[in-house]
Scaffold this active site. Sequence first.
Site, mmCIF file in Angstrom:
data_model
loop_
_atom_site.group_PDB
_atom_site.id
_atom_site.type_symbol
_atom_site.label_atom_id
_atom_site.label_comp_id
_atom_site.label_asym_id
_atom_site.label_seq_id
_atom_site.Cartn_x
_atom_site.Cartn_y
_atom_site.Cartn_z
ATOM 1 N N SER A 13 25.852 34.857 43.016
ATOM 2 C CA SER A 13 24.645 34.406 42.194
ATOM 3 C C SER A 13 24.999 34.210 40.609
ATOM 4 O O SER A 13 24.332 33.518 40.044
ATOM 5 C CB SER A 13 23.537 35.475 42.413
ATOM 6 O OG SER A 13 23.982 36.709 41.881
ATOM 7 N N ASN A 111 35.433 38.756 32.832
ATOM 8 C CA ASN A 111 34.616 39.626 33.802
ATOM 9 C C ASN A 111 33.454 40.017 33.326
ATOM 10 O O ASN A 111 33.274 40.377 32.291
ATOM 11 C CB ASN A 111 35.655 40.501 34.276
ATOM 12 C CG ASN A 111 35.262 41.297 35.591
ATOM 13 O OD1 ASN A 111 34.785 40.720 36.320
ATOM 14 N ND2 ASN A 111 35.001 42.914 35.419
ATOM 15 N N HIS A 113 31.320 43.425 34.774
ATOM 16 C CA HIS A 113 31.142 44.547 35.548
ATOM 17 C C HIS A 113 29.681 45.180 35.319
ATOM 18 O O HIS A 113 29.162 45.324 34.323
ATOM 19 C CB HIS A 113 32.113 45.364 34.728
ATOM 20 C CG HIS A 113 32.176 46.777 35.422
ATOM 21 N ND1 HIS A 113 32.935 47.098 36.586
ATOM 22 C CD2 HIS A 113 31.900 48.107 35.147
ATOM 23 C CE1 HIS A 113 32.905 48.378 36.965
ATOM 24 N NE2 HIS A 113 32.354 48.850 35.954
ATOM 25 N N GLU A 147 44.466 46.873 32.172
ATOM 26 C CA GLU A 147 43.646 47.986 32.470
ATOM 27 C C GLU A 147 42.346 47.832 33.242
ATOM 28 O O GLU A 147 41.575 47.246 32.415
ATOM 29 C CB GLU A 147 43.604 48.967 31.633
ATOM 30 C CG GLU A 147 43.538 50.558 31.971
ATOM 31 C CD GLU A 147 43.338 51.383 30.875
ATOM 32 O OE1 GLU A 147 42.806 52.741 31.208
ATOM 33 O OE2 GLU A 147 43.801 51.091 29.949
ATOM 34 N N GLU A 178 22.303 40.418 34.374
ATOM 35 C CA GLU A 178 23.651 39.565 34.334
ATOM 36 C C GLU A 178 23.429 38.103 34.364
ATOM 37 O O GLU A 178 24.206 37.457 33.713
ATOM 38 C CB GLU A 178 24.495 39.962 35.593
ATOM 39 C CG GLU A 178 24.928 41.543 35.765
ATOM 40 C CD GLU A 178 25.864 41.722 36.835
ATOM 41 O OE1 GLU A 178 25.553 41.420 37.710
ATOM 42 O OE2 GLU A 178 26.680 42.683 36.435
#
Length: 214
Positions: A13, A111, A113, A147, A178
């Site tokens: 999505s 990214n 998260h 990391e 998001e």
Amino acid sequence: PARLVVLISGRGSNMQALAECCEREAWPAHVAAVISNRPQAAGLAWAAQRGIATGCVDHTAFAAQSDPRAAFEAALREAIDAHAPDLVVLAGFMRILGADFVQHYAGRMLNIHPSLLPAFTGLHTHRRAIEAGCRLAGSTVHIVTPELDHGPIVAQAAVPVLPGDDEDRLAARVLRAEHVIYPRAVRAWVDGAWWLDGGRVRHAPGAADDLWHF
Ligand code: GAR
């Protein structure tokens, strides 16, 4: 136009929100390809239907190799680089990526998260936020570094944790946020409104405002 390659593992999505924003707002960028590590990922079918190039590098197909992870990552890298991306966008991509792979895309892989980093790296972020008694939860767009979930932060959205929330309700509220901040963060990159400087993200004056408020 800038070429975006989006990596997904499932629903997709966030990828959809990005692709739709790109088109609707006529960005000087486009989603060149959507690549999944799972053949069944619903987002792949959605992208294919929209005429976006799709690819799948199934991580389970490398189990018999002497170094399955290295073989998977080499194949994934090849699949991505075939589309000559300017930016690689992880959107619900659920494989941990090794340092060599990350290094190859240093400074050009993002990214999202589902927590307010640096709190709650890793999995089950919503459940852990509820259990910890957090009154705020949210999501973070960050640059990928070796990391896990630790790279420089580009954008964040906070949402309340409400009485009676369970994992699913909170996840849905975070997801809606998001869908706003990820496209904005990518758009801001396209516009040159933020950049990496000595391991931190710098924003053009005034440009960062809408990366936090929505
Ligand atoms: C999103 O909430 C994203 O933040 C999260 O998975 C969901 C994917 O949804 N990502 C991670 O947990 C990364 N470790 P989507 O497939 O519908 O975009």
